[in-house]
Motif scaffolding. Structure first.
Motif, mmCIF file in Angstrom:
data_model
loop_
_atom_site.group_PDB
_atom_site.id
_atom_site.type_symbol
_atom_site.label_atom_id
_atom_site.label_comp_id
_atom_site.label_asym_id
_atom_site.label_seq_id
_atom_site.Cartn_x
_atom_site.Cartn_y
_atom_site.Cartn_z
ATOM 1 N N ASN A 43 0.846 -1.186 -0.031
ATOM 2 C CA ASN A 43 -0.092 0.328 -0.025
ATOM 3 C C ASN A 43 1.058 1.315 -0.226
ATOM 4 O O ASN A 43 1.639 1.813 0.904
ATOM 5 N N VAL A 44 0.903 2.289 -1.478
ATOM 6 C CA VAL A 44 1.895 3.315 -1.176
ATOM 7 C C VAL A 44 1.730 4.325 -2.043
ATOM 8 O O VAL A 44 0.394 4.679 -2.070
ATOM 9 N N THR A 64 5.337 5.134 11.576
ATOM 10 C CA THR A 64 3.687 5.148 10.917
ATOM 11 C C THR A 64 3.581 5.836 9.706
ATOM 12 O O THR A 64 4.556 6.656 8.818
ATOM 13 N N ASP A 65 2.189 4.993 8.867
ATOM 14 C CA ASP A 65 2.482 5.837 7.194
ATOM 15 C C ASP A 65 2.273 7.046 7.567
ATOM 16 O O ASP A 65 2.247 8.043 7.016
ATOM 17 N N GLY A 99 12.203 11.942 1.002
ATOM 18 C CA GLY A 99 12.220 9.957 0.401
ATOM 19 C C GLY A 99 11.481 9.319 1.204
ATOM 20 O O GLY A 99 9.871 9.239 0.782
ATOM 21 N N VAL A 100 11.448 7.647 1.253
ATOM 22 C CA VAL A 100 10.219 6.871 1.408
ATOM 23 C C VAL A 100 10.884 6.398 2.287
ATOM 24 O O VAL A 100 12.048 5.739 2.991
ATOM 25 N N ARG A 101 9.840 6.294 2.784
ATOM 26 C CA ARG A 101 10.318 4.653 4.165
ATOM 27 C C ARG A 101 8.895 4.125 4.518
ATOM 28 O O ARG A 101 7.835 4.074 3.556
ATOM 29 N N LEU A 140 3.292 10.641 5.762
ATOM 30 C CA LEU A 140 3.077 11.707 4.776
ATOM 31 C C LEU A 140 2.873 12.328 5.680
ATOM 32 O O LEU A 140 3.091 14.203 4.831
ATOM 33 N N ASP A 141 2.397 12.796 6.797
ATOM 34 C CA ASP A 141 2.256 14.685 7.511
ATOM 35 C C ASP A 141 4.221 15.266 7.571
ATOM 36 O O ASP A 141 4.176 16.007 6.948
ATOM 37 N N HIS A 142 5.534 14.054 6.893
ATOM 38 C CA HIS A 142 5.667 14.615 7.307
ATOM 39 C C HIS A 142 6.927 14.864 5.759
ATOM 40 O O HIS A 142 8.306 15.120 5.237
ATOM 41 N N GLY A 143 6.273 14.501 4.231
ATOM 42 C CA GLY A 143 7.096 14.624 3.306
ATOM 43 C C GLY A 143 7.705 13.414 1.986
ATOM 44 O O GLY A 143 7.484 13.190 0.943
#
Length: 273
Positions: A172-173, A236-237, A193-195, A241-244
């Motif tokens: 789930n991206v 967490t996701d 980046g990607v987490r 998302l809240d941090h870009g």
């Protein structure tokens, strides 16, 4: 010996005419042969629902400005899950190498994943043991800008095609909205980046709005406000998302709460209630 190009099955819950799915096809058109089978209109919130009482129909459409030999586009009057089932049974000449959902207009992070028809697409693929990935953007606008997603969508797809995914696991991206969509001067150049992260705990409140019709009856709209119940949790996701960051959540079919098995087993010792 003929080498077959990868076969990608693509669907969504926003409907086959949505910009997100058309952009997804354009991003991946050189990766293999593509079959699109998507709802004939928006069917968000259908999760894994399928049609048990309604006859299903398939309608062919002209392709999305790519090579007709590499692309088929179909709409279905059913749910997103119906679309995958129908495509696998009636449209795909062979087993797809990937099932891809999206790109969704709006995020599917946290508990939203449970309601999402886009996630219904990839969960159905995952239950068929096909590597499956859902892509979503935190922007509900019909004309959302999906261009920043391109290198990430292509890279993730390429990696999954090359290496596959663990059995019973799909991805789930979710992509954050870069800057303020209403002010181009504040747009960030790229994601942080990607987490790879876990689903955040969250709750919806004020989910029903009551209205009164001039003809004398009441009716309701499903709306609501989302609350992140663990805003300080950095794994967490929602935090990502809240941090870009692009949030990648490995999601599994097995819903068993393994940590609860030992405790609950004590309730039924000796096979008695």
């Amino acid at each position: 010996m003929e080498i077959k190009r990868p076969l990608l099955l693509i669907s969504n819950d926003d409907g086959y005419q949505a910009k997100g799915i058309r952009q997804l096809v354009e991003m991946l058109s050189d990766y293999g042969d593509i079959i699109v089978c998507a709802p004939d209109e928006a069917r968000s919130g259908f999760s894994c629902a399928f049609s048990a009482t309604v006859p299903l129909r398939l309608t062919p459409h002209s392709s999305f400005h790519t090579s007709p030999s590499a692309l088929q586009v179909w709409s279905c009057n059913g749910t997103p899950t119906d679309c995958v089932k129908m495509a696998l049974a009636e449209l795909c000449p062979r087993r797809p190498d990937m099932v891809i959902g999206g790109i969704n207009h709006g995020d599917n992070a946290s508990v939203n994943a449970h309601y999402s028809g886009t996630m219904g697409v990839v969960l159905e693929g995952c239950m068929k043991y096909i590597p499956s990935v859902a892509f979503s953007l935190c922007d509900h606008r019909d004309d959302a800008d999906f261009s920043p997603l391109r290198p990430y969508v292509r890279s993730i797809t390429e990696r999954v095609l090359a290496e596959g995914l663990p059995k019973g696991v799909c991805l789930n991206v979710n992509f954050p909205l870069l800057g303020d969509a209403a002010d181009s001067d504040t747009q960030k150049a790229d994601y942080q980046g990607v987490r790879v992260c876990r689903m955040s705990s969250g709750t919806w409140s004020s989910e029903v709005t009551k209205c009164h019709h001039p003809r004398g009856y009441d009716y309701w709209w499903m709306v609501g406000h989302y609350h992140n119940d663990e805003p300080e949790a950095t794994d967490t996701d929602r935090w990502a998302l809240d941090h870009g960051y692009v949030a990648v959540i490995p999601t599994q079919i097995d819903l068993t709460a393994y940590k609860a098995i030992d405790q609950l087993s004590t309730w039924f010792e000796g096979n008695h209630i």
